[in-house]
Design an enzyme around this catalytic site. Structure first.
Site, PDB file in Angstrom:
ATOM      1  CG  ASN A   9      -8.701 -14.642  -0.015  1.00  0.00           C
ATOM      2  OD1 ASN A   9      -8.088 -14.710   1.159  1.00  0.00           O
ATOM      3  ND2 ASN A   9      -8.344 -12.987  -0.719  1.00  0.00           N
ATOM      4  CD1 TRP A  10     -12.298 -17.366   4.708  1.00  0.00           C
ATOM      5  CD2 TRP A  10     -11.875 -17.710   7.507  1.00  0.00           C
ATOM      6  NE1 TRP A  10     -13.361 -17.930   5.350  1.00  0.00           N
ATOM      7  CE2 TRP A  10     -13.486 -18.694   6.737  1.00  0.00           C
ATOM      8  CE3 TRP A  10     -11.364 -17.405   8.585  1.00  0.00           C
ATOM      9  CZ2 TRP A  10     -13.835 -19.321   7.676  1.00  0.00           C
ATOM     10  CZ3 TRP A  10     -11.604 -18.330   9.113  1.00  0.00           C
ATOM     11  CH2 TRP A  10     -12.216 -19.594   9.254  1.00  0.00           C
ATOM     12  CE  LYS A  11      -9.862 -10.310   0.414  1.00  0.00           C
ATOM     13  NZ  LYS A  11     -10.354  -9.437  -0.896  1.00  0.00           N
ATOM     14  CG  HIS A  93      -5.203 -11.263  -3.742  1.00  0.00           C
ATOM     15  ND1 HIS A  93      -5.243 -10.108  -2.852  1.00  0.00           N
ATOM     16  CD2 HIS A  93      -6.393 -11.715  -3.449  1.00  0.00           C
ATOM     17  CE1 HIS A  93      -6.778  -9.781  -3.203  1.00  0.00           C
ATOM     18  NE2 HIS A  93      -7.890 -11.008  -3.079  1.00  0.00           N
ATOM     19  CD  GLU A  95      -6.882  -8.163  -0.338  1.00  0.00           C
ATOM     20  OE1 GLU A  95      -6.551  -9.299   0.246  1.00  0.00           O
ATOM     21  OE2 GLU A  95      -7.934  -7.288  -1.336  1.00  0.00           O
ATOM     22  CD  GLU A 164      -9.593 -11.630  -6.378  1.00  0.00           C
ATOM     23  OE1 GLU A 164     -10.146 -12.694  -5.877  1.00  0.00           O
ATOM     24  OE2 GLU A 164      -9.005 -11.791  -5.392  1.00  0.00           O
ATOM     25  N   GLY A 170     -13.943  -5.448  -2.854  1.00  0.00           N
ATOM     26  CA  GLY A 170     -14.294  -5.157  -1.421  1.00  0.00           C
ATOM     27  C   GLY A 170     -14.291  -3.710  -1.810  1.00  0.00           C
ATOM     28  CB  SER A 209     -17.676  -7.268  -5.574  1.00  0.00           C
ATOM     29  OG  SER A 209     -17.175  -5.726  -5.000  1.00  0.00           O
ATOM     30  N   GLY A 230     -14.010 -13.392  -1.259  1.00  0.00           N
ATOM     31  CA  GLY A 230     -13.876 -12.201   0.344  1.00  0.00           C
ATOM     32  C   GLY A 230     -14.834 -12.254   1.111  1.00  0.00           C
ATOM     33  N   GLY A 231     -15.159 -11.035   0.811  1.00  0.00           N
ATOM     34  CA  GLY A 231     -16.163 -10.756   1.540  1.00  0.00           C
ATOM     35  C   GLY A 231     -17.447 -11.314   2.438  1.00  0.00           C
TER      36      GLY A 231
HETATM   37  P1  13P Z   1     -14.242  -9.437  -1.845  1.00  0.00           P
HETATM   38  O1  13P Z   1     -15.082 -10.591  -2.258  1.00  0.00           O
HETATM   39  O2  13P Z   1     -14.560  -8.578  -0.773  1.00  0.00           O
HETATM   40  O3  13P Z   1     -13.951  -8.186  -2.783  1.00  0.00           O
HETATM   41  O4  13P Z   1     -12.600 -10.112  -2.026  1.00  0.00           O
HETATM   42  C1  13P Z   1     -12.453 -10.957  -3.255  1.00  0.00           C
HETATM   43  C2  13P Z   1     -11.116 -11.611  -3.362  1.00  0.00           C
HETATM   44  O5  13P Z   1     -10.364 -11.004  -3.036  1.00  0.00           O
HETATM   45  C3  13P Z   1     -11.022 -12.587  -3.102  1.00  0.00           C
HETATM   46  O6  13P Z   1      -9.353 -12.910  -3.269  1.00  0.00           O
END
Ligand code: 13P
Length: 248
Positions: A9-11, A93, A95, A164, A170, A209, A230-231
């Site tokens: 997930n590149w966000k 998600h 967010e 999640e 993050g 994470s 994510g990251g």
């Molecule tokens: P991180 O891996 O950056 O913690 O993000 C997780 C996430 O929200 C994937 O959708």
């Protein structure tokens, strides 16, 4: 054992300069012994689709509208995504729940829109730190998933679930494998209730994470069927290491 799924997930990250080598490296590393997907921002989806064309690699969106079409400025429908071969759409998600006020009902409606267009929704659930500390984790994730099951019960075996924990996203603070497995088991039981014999085949991903160092241990848990990354999905070597941990 179900084949695992590792989805990036590149966000709201990326640039044409950064995407190209990242996608090329993911493509070069194949074939993989797990399913691999990249969920990129809308403007980059065509680039991802082109980079992965002719391969088994999949791509997805990070959201889709619950509406079919109409006067919804800024929204993208599942039908539009499907026209281009979109395989997944992340829905609900944390967010989007947090910054865009998405309710459980809205997430259920988006799930329905994705399914109606042949797109696999990756339905995200998870508790905040305050909710965990108040002992509400189970209640929160069950409520979030129940809303989706209520509307989509007839085709619930077609979804992917992602657990999640909001406090792990993050933050570099990962749920321990035991903490994650405990929640995954709760979700599996709930899916079993809704889909009986199909529940074992529904993928439940962990996200929060997950990285090259902790992926193997998390992915070894009985009810963790992959990761939503994510990251670490923005760094080719880390993403490839997570993929190889999932392929074991
Ligand atoms: P991180 O891996 O950056 O913690 O993000 C997780 C996430 O929200 C994937 O959708």
């Amino acid at each position: 054992m179900t084949r695992k799924l590792v989805a990036g997930n590149w966000k709201m990250h990326g640039s044409r300069a950064a995407n190209e080598p990242l996608l090329a490296t993911i493509h070069q590393g194949r074939p993989y012994d797990c399913d691999v997907a990249v969920c990129a921002p809308f403007p980059y989806l065509a680039e991802v689709a082109l980079a992965f064309a002719g391969s088994e690699l999949r791509w997805g969106a990070q959201d889709c509208s619950s509406h079919e079409q109409g006067a919804y400025t800024g929204e993208v429908s599942a039908a539009m995504l499907a026209e281009f071969g979109c395989r997944y759409a992340i829905v609900g998600h944390s967010e989007r729940r947090q910054y865009h006020g998405e309710t459980d009902e809205a997430v259920a409606a988006k799930t329905a829109a994705a399914l109606a267009n042949g797109i696999t929704p990756i339905v995200c659930v998870g508790e905040t730190l305050a909710q965990r500390e108040a002992g509400q984790t189970e209640e929160v994730v069950k409520r979030q998933l129940a809303a989706v099951i209520h509307v989509n019960g007839h085709c619930i075996s077609e979804i992917v679930v992602a657990y999640e924990p909001v406090w792990a996203i993050g933050t570099g603070k990962t749920a321990t494998p035991e903490q994650a497995q405990a929640v995954h088991a709760v979700l599996r039981a709930q899916l079993h209730h809704a889909a009986s014999e199909h529940a074992a085949a529904i993928k439940i991903l962990y996200g929060g994470s997950m990285n090259a160092a902790n992926a193997a241990e998390l992915l070894a848990q009985a009810d963790i069927d992959g990761g939503l990354i994510g990251g670490a999905s923005l760094k080719a070597p880390d993403f490839l290491q997570i993929i190889s941990a999932a392929a074991r």
